[in-house]
Design a protein around this motif. Structure first.
Motif, mmCIF file in Angstrom:
data_model
loop_
_atom_site.group_PDB
_atom_site.id
_atom_site.type_symbol
_atom_site.label_atom_id
_atom_site.label_comp_id
_atom_site.label_asym_id
_atom_site.label_seq_id
_atom_site.Cartn_x
_atom_site.Cartn_y
_atom_site.Cartn_z
ATOM 1 N N UNK A 5 0.985 -1.152 0.034
ATOM 2 C CA UNK A 5 -0.132 0.133 -0.108
ATOM 3 C C UNK A 5 0.753 1.092 -0.028
ATOM 4 N N UNK A 6 2.172 1.014 -0.173
ATOM 5 C CA UNK A 6 2.832 2.185 -0.087
ATOM 6 C C UNK A 6 3.464 2.226 -1.608
ATOM 7 N N UNK A 7 4.313 3.550 -1.993
ATOM 8 C CA UNK A 7 5.038 3.636 -3.420
ATOM 9 C C UNK A 7 6.264 4.339 -3.246
ATOM 10 N N UNK A 8 7.109 3.983 -3.959
ATOM 11 C CA UNK A 8 8.646 4.280 -4.067
ATOM 12 C C UNK A 8 8.698 5.836 -4.840
ATOM 13 N N UNK A 9 7.562 6.179 -5.482
ATOM 14 C CA UNK A 9 7.595 7.417 -6.253
ATOM 15 C C UNK A 9 6.696 8.466 -5.485
ATOM 16 N N UNK A 10 6.647 9.661 -6.119
ATOM 17 C CA UNK A 10 5.825 10.735 -5.528
ATOM 18 C C UNK A 10 5.178 11.319 -6.814
ATOM 19 N N UNK A 11 4.498 10.814 -7.542
ATOM 20 C CA UNK A 11 3.851 11.339 -8.793
ATOM 21 C C UNK A 11 2.563 12.096 -8.370
ATOM 22 N N UNK A 12 2.572 13.438 -8.722
ATOM 23 C CA UNK A 12 1.693 14.445 -8.108
ATOM 24 C C UNK A 12 0.273 14.358 -8.612
ATOM 25 N N UNK A 13 0.142 13.311 -9.703
ATOM 26 C CA UNK A 13 -1.404 13.268 -9.888
ATOM 27 C C UNK A 13 -2.030 11.962 -9.549
ATOM 28 N N UNK A 14 -1.088 11.250 -8.513
ATOM 29 C CA UNK A 14 -1.541 9.869 -7.937
ATOM 30 C C UNK A 14 -3.025 9.865 -7.403
ATOM 31 N N UNK A 15 -3.969 9.243 -8.033
ATOM 32 C CA UNK A 15 -5.259 9.060 -7.131
ATOM 33 C C UNK A 15 -5.329 8.455 -5.822
ATOM 34 N N UNK A 34 12.624 12.506 -3.726
ATOM 35 C CA UNK A 34 13.653 13.743 -3.570
ATOM 36 C C UNK A 34 13.437 14.795 -4.855
ATOM 37 N N UNK A 35 12.276 14.630 -5.766
ATOM 38 C CA UNK A 35 12.162 15.437 -6.890
ATOM 39 C C UNK A 35 12.844 15.004 -8.220
ATOM 40 N N UNK A 36 13.504 13.948 -8.029
ATOM 41 C CA UNK A 36 14.354 13.572 -9.162
ATOM 42 C C UNK A 36 13.585 12.878 -10.240
ATOM 43 N N UNK A 37 13.625 12.929 -11.483
ATOM 44 C CA UNK A 37 12.826 12.058 -12.433
ATOM 45 C C UNK A 37 13.002 10.748 -12.225
#
Length: 369
Positions: A16-26, A143-146
């Protein structure tokens, strides 16, 4: 409410967690905050209960195949041992063919996972938002990197000779700020068998980027129509763009296999890491309580789930394209205080896109006759 037809697809929230921080994630960026109280990873006990319930459902309905989709969060965070345990249990105990798919962001997709998926016949879908610039606008590390370089490196392994047979396709979220045909060409670079273009999730109360409720402008249709024309005109076709193919099928009188287009004959069920049985987790992005069935695989069969009776807005029922758009995704119809009985916030876009597809199809059918 109505009795639920047999379920043929189970979306398993293995992590239930993620290693990205996509700004549109639902899951993490909208109204649903339930993940904070859920276990990070599905326990062995819950996985055992899940498999038992799937087997029970298969026997009750004499099904010859079911689909299990490993999802998240990011399912690969569960690790290969936990994933293999679930694959083995489902294969051994479900009395039907089990077709496995994993939907991943690709960040951890290495030879170790690919070897595991090859052993168990797991097909792999990867999220890629087109070009490096387009992808890295939204799909960033914490950390904001792509993440584009890591994802395309993983795709290089997946699409190589040893593992290409596992490739299920690419999922791309539409971004109005990037060129649609450049995006499509970048996706085609990996020769995907299927491409899914997804609209950013939003509602009347929290509109998606570029959509202003009540505005007749059609920015998303304007983005998708050139891609449709390119795809439709390809001979032979280079891939299946699922949304376009489904709209054509619906215009020809078929049924939908895509959530948010037409009415699905057998919508999937979602099982959270704590074993909770839920309806579409996308709807939870706008109204979390709407997907809660109050059931859990530890205590309840899947047949205990009932569906809310679909109700379209009067405008939708009278609309000439309702057969193809189906009113749009339920989440996109939501308005605080008014529920889901509204046209989609994407209504002008859906009208224009589905009308465009119908016009192209009608022209070609007329030429044949």
């Amino acid at each position: 409410m109505r009795a639920r037809p047999p379920t043929r697809q189970f979306v398993v929230k293995l992590h239930s967690r993620c290693d990205l921080a996509c700004d549109y994630c639902y899951v993490y960026e909208m109204a649903d905050r339930r993940w904070r109280a859920q276990p990070a990873v599905m326990s062995e006990s819950t996985a055992h209960d899940l498999v038992s319930r799937v087997a029970e459902h298969v026997r009750a309905h004499d099904l010859d195949q079911v689909d299990i989709v490993l999802h998240g969060g990011e399912p690969l965070l569960a690790g290969p041992a936990r994933i293999e345990s679930l694959l083995r249990a489902a294969t051994d105990r479900v009395p039907a063919r089990v077709a496995f798919t994993v939907q991943t962001n690709g960040m951890r997709l290495d030879e170790r996972f690919l070897g595991l998926f090859a052993e168990w016949g797991v097909r792999v879908g990867v999220s890629l938002d087109g070009t490096k610039a387009g992808h890295d606008r939204h799909r960033t590390r914490r950390d904001g990197r792509g993440s584009h370089d890591a994802v395309t490196a993983a795709l290089g392994k997946l699409t190589g000779p040893d593992f290409r047979h596992l490739f299920a396709g690419l999922l791309c979220v539409v971004d109005l700020a990037v060129d649609p045909l450049a995006t499509y060409r970048e996706l085609l670079r990996f020769d995907p068998p299927v491409v899914d273009f997804l609209l950013p999730h939003g509602s009347w109360s929290a509109p998606p980027p570029g959509r202003h409720p009540g505005d007749p402008a059609t920015p998303y249709a304007d983005w998708l129509m050139p891609v449709f024309d390119q795809w439709y005109g390809e001979s032979p076709p280079r891939t299946v763009v699922r949304q376009f193919a489904e709209v054509i099928t619906l215009w020809l009188g078929g049924t939908s296999g895509v959530e948010g287009l037409g009415e699905q004959a057998s919508p999937p069920l979602v099982v959270a890491t704590d074993g909770a049985i839920e309806l579409s987790d996308i709807v939870a992005a706008v109204q979390p309580d709407a997907v809660d069935t109050g059931l859990n695989v530890a205590t309840d069969p899947f047949d205990a789930v009932v569906l809310p009776t679909p109700r379209l807005a009067s405008e939708c029922l009278a609309c000439p394209v309702v057969a193809a758009c189906g009113g749009g995704h339920p989440a996109h119809r939501y308005r605080a205080g008014a529920g889901f009985e509204n046209p989609s916030v994407y209504c002008p876009d859906l009208f224009r896109l589905t009308s465009h597809v119908r016009a192209r199809l009608a022209h070609d059918l007329a030429a044949l006759t």
